[in-house]
Design a protein around this motif. Structure first.
Motif, PDB file in Angstrom:
ATOM      1  N   PHE A  28     -64.662 -29.047  62.934  1.00 25.48           N
ATOM      2  CA  PHE A  28     -65.020 -27.700  62.471  1.00 25.48           C
ATOM      3  C   PHE A  28     -64.932 -26.670  63.593  1.00 25.48           C
ATOM      4  N   LEU A  29     -65.284 -27.067  64.808  1.00 19.49           N
ATOM      5  CA  LEU A  29     -65.320 -26.131  65.937  1.00 19.49           C
ATOM      6  C   LEU A  29     -63.964 -25.893  66.585  1.00 19.49           C
ATOM      7  N   CYS A  30     -63.175 -26.951  66.740  1.00 20.42           N
ATOM      8  CA  CYS A  30     -61.971 -26.890  67.568  1.00 20.42           C
ATOM      9  C   CYS A  30     -60.670 -27.009  66.795  1.00 20.42           C
ATOM     10  N   GLY A  31     -60.733 -27.437  65.562  1.00 20.29           N
ATOM     11  CA  GLY A  31     -59.515 -27.675  64.809  1.00 20.29           C
ATOM     12  C   GLY A  31     -59.069 -29.115  64.923  1.00 20.29           C
TER      13      GLY A  31
ATOM     14  N   VAL B  11     -67.823 -35.741  66.699  1.00 23.62           N
ATOM     15  CA  VAL B  11     -66.405 -35.727  66.332  1.00 23.62           C
ATOM     16  C   VAL B  11     -66.204 -34.898  65.064  1.00 23.62           C
ATOM     17  N   PHE B  12     -67.068 -35.096  64.075  1.00 23.34           N
ATOM     18  CA  PHE B  12     -66.987 -34.262  62.873  1.00 23.34           C
ATOM     19  C   PHE B  12     -67.174 -32.787  63.236  1.00 23.34           C
TER      20      PHE B  12
ATOM     21  N   ALA C 286     -64.896 -30.429  75.041  1.00 26.49           N
ATOM     22  CA  ALA C 286     -65.578 -31.083  76.164  1.00 26.49           C
ATOM     23  C   ALA C 286     -67.059 -31.305  75.852  1.00 26.49           C
ATOM     24  N   VAL C 287     -67.689 -30.320  75.229  1.00 29.16           N
ATOM     25  CA  VAL C 287     -69.099 -30.460  74.853  1.00 29.16           C
ATOM     26  C   VAL C 287     -69.257 -31.581  73.824  1.00 29.16           C
ATOM     27  N   CYS C 288     -68.371 -31.614  72.839  1.00 34.39           N
ATOM     28  CA  CYS C 288     -68.433 -32.673  71.816  1.00 34.39           C
ATOM     29  C   CYS C 288     -68.196 -34.048  72.440  1.00 34.39           C
ATOM     30  N   LEU C 289     -67.261 -34.143  73.370  1.00 36.71           N
ATOM     31  CA  LEU C 289     -67.019 -35.416  74.046  1.00 36.71           C
ATOM     32  C   LEU C 289     -68.253 -35.840  74.851  1.00 36.71           C
ATOM     33  N   ALA C 290     -68.880 -34.888  75.521  1.00 37.38           N
ATOM     34  CA  ALA C 290     -70.112 -35.196  76.265  1.00 37.38           C
ATOM     35  C   ALA C 290     -71.209 -35.681  75.313  1.00 37.38           C
ATOM     36  N   LEU C 291     -71.314 -35.047  74.152  1.00 37.30           N
ATOM     37  CA  LEU C 291     -72.304 -35.491  73.162  1.00 37.30           C
ATOM     38  C   LEU C 291     -72.005 -36.905  72.669  1.00 37.30           C
ATOM     39  N   CYS C 292     -70.728 -37.241  72.552  1.00 38.33           N
ATOM     40  CA  CYS C 292     -70.344 -38.608  72.169  1.00 38.33           C
ATOM     41  C   CYS C 292     -70.818 -39.621  73.202  1.00 38.33           C
ATOM     42  N   MET C 293     -70.872 -39.220  74.457  1.00 38.02           N
ATOM     43  CA  MET C 293     -71.332 -40.117  75.513  1.00 38.02           C
ATOM     44  C   MET C 293     -72.859 -40.230  75.505  1.00 38.02           C
ATOM     45  N   ILE C 294     -73.553 -39.122  75.203  1.00 36.37           N
ATOM     46  CA  ILE C 294     -75.013 -39.052  75.338  1.00 36.37           C
ATOM     47  C   ILE C 294     -75.768 -39.532  74.106  1.00 36.37           C
ATOM     48  N   LEU C 295     -75.351 -39.118  72.913  1.00 35.73           N
ATOM     49  CA  LEU C 295     -76.113 -39.428  71.700  1.00 35.73           C
ATOM     50  C   LEU C 295     -76.392 -40.914  71.490  1.00 35.73           C
ATOM     51  N   PRO C 296     -75.447 -41.812  71.768  1.00 35.04           N
ATOM     52  CA  PRO C 296     -75.786 -43.239  71.595  1.00 35.04           C
ATOM     53  C   PRO C 296     -76.931 -43.711  72.502  1.00 35.04           C
TER      54      PRO C 296
ATOM     55  N   TRP D 149     -57.658 -30.882  68.780  1.00 41.09           N
ATOM     56  CA  TRP D 149     -58.684 -31.148  69.790  1.00 41.09           C
ATOM     57  C   TRP D 149     -59.669 -32.190  69.277  1.00 41.09           C
ATOM     58  N   ALA D 150     -60.044 -32.076  68.005  1.00 40.02           N
ATOM     59  CA  ALA D 150     -61.008 -33.022  67.432  1.00 40.02           C
ATOM     60  C   ALA D 150     -60.426 -34.437  67.400  1.00 40.02           C
ATOM     61  N   MET D 151     -59.146 -34.550  67.094  1.00 36.16           N
ATOM     62  CA  MET D 151     -58.497 -35.860  67.108  1.00 36.16           C
ATOM     63  C   MET D 151     -58.527 -36.446  68.518  1.00 36.16           C
ATOM     64  N   ALA D 152     -58.283 -35.616  69.522  1.00 38.78           N
ATOM     65  CA  ALA D 152     -58.322 -36.082  70.914  1.00 38.78           C
ATOM     66  C   ALA D 152     -59.727 -36.542  71.291  1.00 38.78           C
ATOM     67  N   VAL D 153     -60.738 -35.759  70.922  1.00 41.31           N
ATOM     68  CA  VAL D 153     -62.127 -36.136  71.214  1.00 41.31           C
ATOM     69  C   VAL D 153     -62.441 -37.473  70.549  1.00 41.31           C
ATOM     70  N   GLY D 154     -62.070 -37.597  69.274  1.00 40.26           N
ATOM     71  CA  GLY D 154     -62.352 -38.820  68.537  1.00 40.26           C
ATOM     72  C   GLY D 154     -61.677 -40.041  69.119  1.00 40.26           C
ATOM     73  N   PHE D 155     -60.445 -39.899  69.583  1.00 42.71           N
ATOM     74  CA  PHE D 155     -59.727 -41.047  70.127  1.00 42.71           C
ATOM     75  C   PHE D 155     -60.261 -41.442  71.503  1.00 42.71           C
ATOM     76  N   VAL D 156     -60.547 -40.464  72.318  1.00 43.30           N
ATOM     77  CA  VAL D 156     -60.963 -40.735  73.694  1.00 43.30           C
ATOM     78  C   VAL D 156     -62.401 -41.255  73.772  1.00 43.30           C
TER      79      VAL D 156
END
Length: 193
Positions: free
Chosen positions: A64-67, A59-60, A29-39, A70-77
């Motif tokens: 490393f953090l989630c396996g 996403v990268f 969830a934190v990584c997904l939020a960062l995907c929304m904010i960093l751009p 979860w990382a694939m889900a973050v990357g796709f969404v």
């Protein structure tokens, strides 16, 4: 449950899958939020935003953090959600192709970091391997999408989009992400520890 069992659970000596799942969910969830904010942070200067690919970094890290899953889900969404909410990236072809690309980045970073020895060089191998495989997935996705929409995607366009124009992002990611991962490793926050 005895006091010894409670002590073992609290000290991590017992495999606690629900705790690991919750931890991975929170990191995702934190990584997904960062995907929304960093751009937004880099978006003020469009050239910089296009050159360092800020959505790729979380996403990268999720790999490393989630396996891998979860990382694939973050990357796709992430790119699809960002396209729906903010209109950027454009959904077709960029957002959809990027969803497959980032899903591949997350999955391959997660699976490689899980399978390789837990060394500093393995961080780089996982990252570079995921970058190469993700770019291939991006190329295939873009080729399919443009083929379906009547567009054309040549090999030279693939090379330009995946490598030539991406050199600044590749350099930033190879320098920045391992430093962050080593800090996370030192803090014992990686999924395989």
């Amino acid at each position: 449950m005895s006091n010894k069992e409670i002590f073992d659970i609290n000290n991590g000596n017992r495999n606690n899958n629900s705790g690991n799942n919750i931890r991975s969910l929170v990191f995702a969830a934190v990584c997904l939020a960062l995907c929304m904010i960093l751009p937004f942070i880099t978006g003020q200067v469009q050239w910089i935003a296009q050159r360092i690919s800020p959505m790729h970094i979380p996403v990268f890290l999720a790999g490393f953090l989630c396996g891998p899953w979860w990382a694939m889900a973050v990357g796709f969404v992430a790119p699809i959600l960002r396209s729906l909410i903010f209109g950027m990236p454009p959904m077709i072809p960029t957002g959809v192709a990027m969803a497959f690309e980032l899903a591949a980045y997350g999955f391959f970073t997660g699976i490689l970091s899980k399978l390789l020895p837990k060394t500093t060089s393995s961080i780089y191998i996982s990252l570079v391997g995921a970058m190469l495989l993700g770019r291939i997935v991006w190329g295939l996705a873009t080729w399919c999408i443009l083929g379906l929409t009547g567009g054309e995607f040549t090999f030279s366009a693939f090379m330009a989009g995946a490598f030539v124009n991406a050199i600044p992002a590749i350099v930033v990611h190879i320098v920045l992400i391992p430093l962050i991962v080593m800090a996370l490793k030192k803090a014992r926050l990686l999924h395989y520890q």
